[in-house]
Scaffold this motif. Sequence first.
Motif, PDB file in Angstrom:
ATOM      1  N   MET A  39      78.125  29.500  34.016  1.00  0.00           N
ATOM      2  CA  MET A  39      78.712  29.062  35.277  1.00  0.00           C
ATOM      3  C   MET A  39      77.637  28.535  36.221  1.00  0.00           C
ATOM      4  O   MET A  39      77.841  27.522  36.907  1.00  0.00           O
ATOM      5  N   ALA A  40      76.491  29.224  36.258  1.00  0.00           N
ATOM      6  CA  ALA A  40      75.409  28.800  37.151  1.00  0.00           C
ATOM      7  C   ALA A  40      74.869  27.436  36.739  1.00  0.00           C
ATOM      8  O   ALA A  40      74.635  26.556  37.588  1.00  0.00           O
ATOM      9  N   ILE A  41      74.680  27.229  35.447  1.00  0.00           N
ATOM     10  CA  ILE A  41      74.142  25.947  34.966  1.00  0.00           C
ATOM     11  C   ILE A  41      75.145  24.821  35.202  1.00  0.00           C
ATOM     12  O   ILE A  41      74.781  23.721  35.644  1.00  0.00           O
ATOM     13  N   LYS A  42      76.438  25.084  34.921  1.00  0.00           N
ATOM     14  CA  LYS A  42      77.463  24.075  35.187  1.00  0.00           C
ATOM     15  C   LYS A  42      77.479  23.711  36.671  1.00  0.00           C
ATOM     16  O   LYS A  42      77.598  22.539  37.046  1.00  0.00           O
ATOM     17  N   ASP A  43      77.325  24.720  37.517  1.00  0.00           N
ATOM     18  CA  ASP A  43      77.311  24.482  38.959  1.00  0.00           C
ATOM     19  C   ASP A  43      76.123  23.608  39.359  1.00  0.00           C
ATOM     20  O   ASP A  43      76.259  22.691  40.174  1.00  0.00           O
ATOM     21  N   GLN A  44      74.959  23.864  38.760  1.00  0.00           N
ATOM     22  CA  GLN A  44      73.771  23.094  39.101  1.00  0.00           C
ATOM     23  C   GLN A  44      73.869  21.651  38.618  1.00  0.00           C
ATOM     24  O   GLN A  44      73.380  20.729  39.269  1.00  0.00           O
ATOM     25  N   LEU A  45      74.509  21.445  37.477  1.00  0.00           N
ATOM     26  CA  LEU A  45      74.643  20.086  36.938  1.00  0.00           C
ATOM     27  C   LEU A  45      75.638  19.248  37.723  1.00  0.00           C
ATOM     28  O   LEU A  45      75.731  18.038  37.527  1.00  0.00           O
ATOM     29  N   VAL A 355      86.622  41.718  27.553  1.00  0.00           N
ATOM     30  CA  VAL A 355      85.930  42.725  28.367  1.00  0.00           C
ATOM     31  C   VAL A 355      84.891  42.064  29.269  1.00  0.00           C
ATOM     32  O   VAL A 355      84.730  42.426  30.443  1.00  0.00           O
ATOM     33  N   ALA A 356      84.178  41.067  28.722  1.00  0.00           N
ATOM     34  CA  ALA A 356      83.160  40.361  29.512  1.00  0.00           C
ATOM     35  C   ALA A 356      83.785  39.650  30.708  1.00  0.00           C
ATOM     36  O   ALA A 356      83.204  39.629  31.802  1.00  0.00           O
ATOM     37  N   CYS A 357      84.972  39.060  30.517  1.00  0.00           N
ATOM     38  CA  CYS A 357      85.648  38.387  31.637  1.00  0.00           C
ATOM     39  C   CYS A 357      86.070  39.380  32.706  1.00  0.00           C
ATOM     40  O   CYS A 357      85.991  39.088  33.909  1.00  0.00           O
ATOM     41  N   LEU A 358      86.507  40.569  32.283  1.00  0.00           N
ATOM     42  CA  LEU A 358      86.835  41.607  33.269  1.00  0.00           C
ATOM     43  C   LEU A 358      85.590  42.020  34.055  1.00  0.00           C
ATOM     44  O   LEU A 358      85.639  42.167  35.284  1.00  0.00           O
ATOM     45  N   LEU A 359      84.483  42.207  33.333  1.00  0.00           N
ATOM     46  CA  LEU A 359      83.231  42.526  34.013  1.00  0.00           C
ATOM     47  C   LEU A 359      82.819  41.414  34.963  1.00  0.00           C
ATOM     48  O   LEU A 359      82.332  41.668  36.076  1.00  0.00           O
ATOM     49  N   LEU A 360      83.027  40.169  34.532  1.00  0.00           N
ATOM     50  CA  LEU A 360      82.669  39.018  35.362  1.00  0.00           C
ATOM     51  C   LEU A 360      83.484  39.010  36.652  1.00  0.00           C
ATOM     52  O   LEU A 360      82.943  38.757  37.739  1.00  0.00           O
ATOM     53  N   MET A 361      84.775  39.297  36.555  1.00  0.00           N
ATOM     54  CA  MET A 361      85.607  39.347  37.748  1.00  0.00           C
ATOM     55  C   MET A 361      85.154  40.437  38.702  1.00  0.00           C
ATOM     56  O   MET A 361      85.132  40.255  39.926  1.00  0.00           O
ATOM     57  N   PRO A 371      78.314  34.657  40.496  1.00  0.00           N
ATOM     58  CA  PRO A 371      78.312  33.221  40.796  1.00  0.00           C
ATOM     59  C   PRO A 371      79.093  32.936  42.065  1.00  0.00           C
ATOM     60  O   PRO A 371      79.953  33.702  42.483  1.00  0.00           O
ATOM     61  N   GLU A 372      78.776  31.777  42.686  1.00  0.00           N
ATOM     62  CA  GLU A 372      79.383  31.428  43.966  1.00  0.00           C
ATOM     63  C   GLU A 372      80.868  31.122  43.833  1.00  0.00           C
ATOM     64  O   GLU A 372      81.653  31.430  44.718  1.00  0.00           O
ATOM     65  N   THR A 373      81.263  30.476  42.740  1.00  0.00           N
ATOM     66  CA  THR A 373      82.654  30.081  42.573  1.00  0.00           C
ATOM     67  C   THR A 373      83.220  30.695  41.298  1.00  0.00           C
ATOM     68  O   THR A 373      82.515  30.825  40.291  1.00  0.00           O
ATOM     69  N   PRO A 374      84.503  31.077  41.311  1.00  0.00           N
ATOM     70  CA  PRO A 374      85.107  31.659  40.101  1.00  0.00           C
ATOM     71  C   PRO A 374      85.281  30.607  39.017  1.00  0.00           C
ATOM     72  O   PRO A 374      85.314  29.406  39.296  1.00  0.00           O
ATOM     73  N   PRO A 375      85.419  31.025  37.766  1.00  0.00           N
ATOM     74  CA  PRO A 375      85.568  30.059  36.665  1.00  0.00           C
ATOM     75  C   PRO A 375      86.915  29.354  36.733  1.00  0.00           C
ATOM     76  O   PRO A 375      87.923  29.935  37.121  1.00  0.00           O
ATOM     77  N   ASP A 376      86.927  28.075  36.334  1.00  0.00           N
ATOM     78  CA  ASP A 376      88.167  27.325  36.284  1.00  0.00           C
ATOM     79  C   ASP A 376      88.682  27.274  34.842  1.00  0.00           C
ATOM     80  O   ASP A 376      88.127  27.910  33.941  1.00  0.00           O
ATOM     81  N   THR A 377      89.740  26.500  34.609  1.00  0.00           N
ATOM     82  CA  THR A 377      90.352  26.437  33.280  1.00  0.00           C
ATOM     83  C   THR A 377      89.386  25.906  32.233  1.00  0.00           C
ATOM     84  O   THR A 377      89.284  26.442  31.122  1.00  0.00           O
ATOM     85  N   TYR A 378      88.657  24.839  32.592  1.00  0.00           N
ATOM     86  CA  TYR A 378      87.704  24.264  31.644  1.00  0.00           C
ATOM     87  C   TYR A 378      86.599  25.261  31.317  1.00  0.00           C
ATOM     88  O   TYR A 378      86.135  25.335  30.175  1.00  0.00           O
ATOM     89  N   MET A 379      86.205  26.041  32.316  1.00  0.00           N
ATOM     90  CA  MET A 379      85.155  27.011  32.068  1.00  0.00           C
ATOM     91  C   MET A 379      85.631  28.089  31.096  1.00  0.00           C
ATOM     92  O   MET A 379      84.882  28.550  30.236  1.00  0.00           O
ATOM     93  N   PHE A 380      86.897  28.490  31.188  1.00  0.00           N
ATOM     94  CA  PHE A 380      87.430  29.467  30.234  1.00  0.00           C
ATOM     95  C   PHE A 380      87.471  28.889  28.827  1.00  0.00           C
ATOM     96  O   PHE A 380      87.294  29.619  27.844  1.00  0.00           O
ATOM     97  N   LEU A 381      87.704  27.591  28.689  1.00  0.00           N
ATOM     98  CA  LEU A 381      87.632  26.955  27.369  1.00  0.00           C
ATOM     99  C   LEU A 381      86.209  27.002  26.832  1.00  0.00           C
ATOM    100  O   LEU A 381      85.985  27.261  25.645  1.00  0.00           O
ATOM    101  N   TYR A 382      85.231  26.764  27.728  1.00  0.00           N
ATOM    102  CA  TYR A 382      83.829  26.890  27.322  1.00  0.00           C
ATOM    103  C   TYR A 382      83.545  28.324  26.868  1.00  0.00           C
ATOM    104  O   TYR A 382      82.828  28.556  25.896  1.00  0.00           O
ATOM    105  N   PHE A 383      84.119  29.280  27.619  1.00  0.00           N
ATOM    106  CA  PHE A 383      83.921  30.686  27.262  1.00  0.00           C
ATOM    107  C   PHE A 383      84.459  30.968  25.856  1.00  0.00           C
ATOM    108  O   PHE A 383      83.839  31.703  25.072  1.00  0.00           O
ATOM    109  N   LEU A 384      85.639  30.391  25.544  1.00  0.00           N
ATOM    110  CA  LEU A 384      86.258  30.623  24.234  1.00  0.00           C
ATOM    111  C   LEU A 384      85.385  30.059  23.123  1.00  0.00           C
ATOM    112  O   LEU A 384      85.143  30.728  22.104  1.00  0.00           O
TER     113      LEU A 384
END
Length: 791
Positions: A39-45, A355-361, A371-384
Motif C-alpha cells: 500500500m505504501a509503495i502504491k501510494d508513493q507511485l 487474518v492479515a487483512c484483519l490485522l491490517l484493519m 498506511p494513510e489510506t485504506p485499501p481499495d478494490t484493486y488493492m485487494f486484488l493485488y493482495f489476492l
Amino acid sequence: MLKNYLIITVRNILRHKLFFFINIFGLATSMCICLIALMAIKDQLNYDTFHPQADRTYRITTEIKNPDGNHFQLASSPLPLTETILKEYALAEHAVRLYPALKGMASSRGKELDLKGAFTDPAFFAVFGFTLEKGDIKTALSAPNSLILSKETASKFFGSTEPIGQVISLQELGDFQVTGVLADAPGKSHITFEAFASMASVPVLEKSGKLTEKLTQWNSVMEGYTYITLKETASKRKLTEALNQISAHLTELDKSNNGSTINFEAQALPSITPGKDLYNDIGKGYTRKMVAGVISISLIILLSACFNYTNLSIAKSLTRAKEVGIRKVAGAFRYQIFMQFILEAIVISLLSLGVACLLLMLIIDYTPFGPETPPDTYMFLYFLVFSLFAGLMAGTLPAWVLSSFQPVRALKNLTAVKLFGSVNVRKSLIVSQFVLSLVATIFLMVTYRQFNYMIHAEYGFSAKDILTIPLQGTSYPLLSSELSKVNGVERISAVSTNMGRDVTDNIELKVQPGSNPVRVGYYAVDANFIANMRLKLLAGHTFPATASSIEKQIIINERALAALGIQTPVEAIDRVLWMNDSSQVRIAGVLKDFHYQPLSNPIGTMALYYNPEAVNYLNVKVTHIHSSVLIQQLEQAWKKINPSQPFTYSWFEKDLNERRSAWDLISTLGFLAFLAITIAYLGLLGMVTFTAETRQKEISIRKVMGASVWDLVVLLSKSFVVLLLVAGLIALPLGYLGGTVFLYNFAYRVAIGADILVISFMGLLAIGLLAISTQTYRVAAANPADILRNE
C-alpha cells in the motif's frame, strides 16, 4: 479431483489445529507487513502523475562542492535562476518559482491560524495543472498581495462565507486579498502548501524590509524552488548545457569562493517522488532508497515466514509418509501428490491473507503506523495475487520433497529428510532470524530509554501547572486582564511559540554595521515571560512592564553572547545591536543557557525579543490545575472578550511530554520487534519439531537402553542452544553499534548500558528455550513402544 484435494486439506487442518494455527499466524503477521508495504509503495507511485507535460517539466536542483571535497545536493535553487533561463535561453515554454517565505500566524474575521505557503508565479497553473474552484486562473496570481488558498484552508478561515475578496493578515508580511480557492487536486503531489501568493508581492516586501532580499541573490540556494517546462523543440540535454553554462559563469564571477563550486541539475518531475535523497526537499514522499528499503525488508520478512512454513510443513508431513506411500501404491502420480500439498499451502496462504487483512484493519484504525489510506478494490486484488504467490513460494519445496518419497521408504517411515541439501542452511537462517530479533529488541530498548530520558530531563524552564491558551486573534492585553481576575490564576505571560518546539523564526544580529552577522533563533515575548518560565538571568533585567516602542529590547542567552564576541554578561548590558540590517535593539539581559528546543538539538544562539504584538499564546500559571471550576471560569472570561471563537486550551507540561515521548516511533519499533521475535520463534519451533520428528526412533532406542528424559532433552536441545548463543555473539555488538549510531542523532543522550544488552539477550534466550523445551520434552517423554512397535 479438486474436490478430493479440498476435502483432504480440510481434514488435515481439523486434525492438526495447533500446527495450522501456528502456520497461519506466522504467515499472516509477515503478510500484514508486506500488505502495508504494498500500500505504501502504491501510494508513493501515485505522486505527480496528473501534472500536464510532466515528461517535459523539470525541477532544477543544486549541487555544492566545498574545498574539502564534500558535496551537498539540494532540491532548492537560487531565485534569479528562473529569470536567467527565460531571458537568455530559448528553451522554456513555462517557468515557475516556489518561494516558501509565506508563513507565520495569519488572521481574518477574528480567526487566527498558522499558515504555511509560498510565493509563486502566474505560470503555476500551467506547469502543475492545478485548477481553481473559485477565482480566475488568468488573474489570481497577477497583482501584488493576491492570495489563493487551498480548499481546506479557505474553509478553516471563512466556513460557508464567500472567501473571494476577503483579506488575510500575516503578522510579519501584511495584508493579502484572497483571489482564488484551489480545487481538489486529481492526484497526489509533492507540492502541499496551504496557500500561494503572487510573486509580484516579493519586491515590495523586500523593499519595505519585511522580507530579506533574495530575489537577486545567487548565493541564496536554500530559499526557492525552480520548475521549467521545456518547449516541444527543446530537450533535457540542451537544458543541461544551459545549466552548466550558468554554473560556470557563477563560479568565474565569485573569486572569493575558496575553491567551492556550484552546479545545477535537471530533475524530471515524475522522478521527484520517489526520487533522490536531497537536502531541503519539500513534500513528504519517499526517496528511492526508502522504497528499496521497504521492499527489501518486506521480502526478508516474507521469506523468513515462508522458510518457517516450509520447515514446519515438512516436519509435520513426515507423519503422513504412509499416506503418500499408500497413494502411490494405489496408482497416484507424483504430480497429483504434488498438487495436493500445493493446494494445502495455497489454502493456508489464503486463510493467512484473511487474518492479515484483519490485522491490517486493526493497524489502520488503532495504531499510529498504519498506511494513510485504506485499501481499495484493486488493492485487494493485488493482495489476492500476492497471497497466491506466497502460497506457491512457501509450499513448492515441501510439496516437491514429500511427493518424491519412494513407496517402500514411505511405508517404512522416514527417518530423515534433507532440506535445501544441507542442515547448515537451515541453521544459518535460524541464526539470522534471531540476530535480527535481538538487534531489533536492543534498538527498541535504547530508543525507549532515550525518549524516557528526554521526558524526565531538566530543560531549564518550568512548564508545571501552566495552561496554554491560543489567542486566535484575540487582543492580548484585554484577554490577559480579564483572565487575571479569575481566582486561581497566579501569573500570565505571552509568547509567539511555546518552548520545546522550534524557534519562532531566525534573525541576524551584528555588533556594528559591516561586521559578520550572527544567526539567532528568537521568541517574541512579553514582560512576564521570564518570571513565568522561571528562567535565570545572569546579568541585566527582564523587560519592563511598559517598554517604549521606539527602544526595542532583546535578551540573549550565553551562546549568543559568545557568538557575538562579548566577553562577559555584564559587558553586554545596554549594548546596541543591529537586527537584520534594518533596526537597532538594546541588550536588556543575558540568560543562563537552557534547552528551549528538544534534546535532539544542541543549545544554540537564542534571544527573547520584546514584542507583545507578535505573541500567539498565553501561558497561564494556575494554583489548582485539577479544578473544573477554574476551567469554566477561564472559559467565561474568554467569552467576554471573544464570544465568536471557541475556548481552547492544553496543559503545557502534557504537550511537552507528548512531543518528547515519540510514542509513534516506539510503538512502531515495538511492533516490528514483536514481529521479528515471532517469526524467529516459529522458525526455531519448526526446526526443533523437524529434528524431533526425524529422530524419534533414535530417542526411543536410547530410552529403552536407560537414558532419562532429562538426558534426552539435553541431547536434543544442546545444538539449538548453541545456535542461540551464536546469534547472541553476532547480535550484541551489532545492536550496540546500531543503538550508538541512533543516539548520535541527539545532542544530549543516554549511554547504552550492559543491562540493556543482558536483558535483551536473556529475554530472547528464554523465548528460544521455551520453543526448544516444549518440543524436545514431548518427544523425550513419549512411550518408546508407540514408536518402535512397527519396526
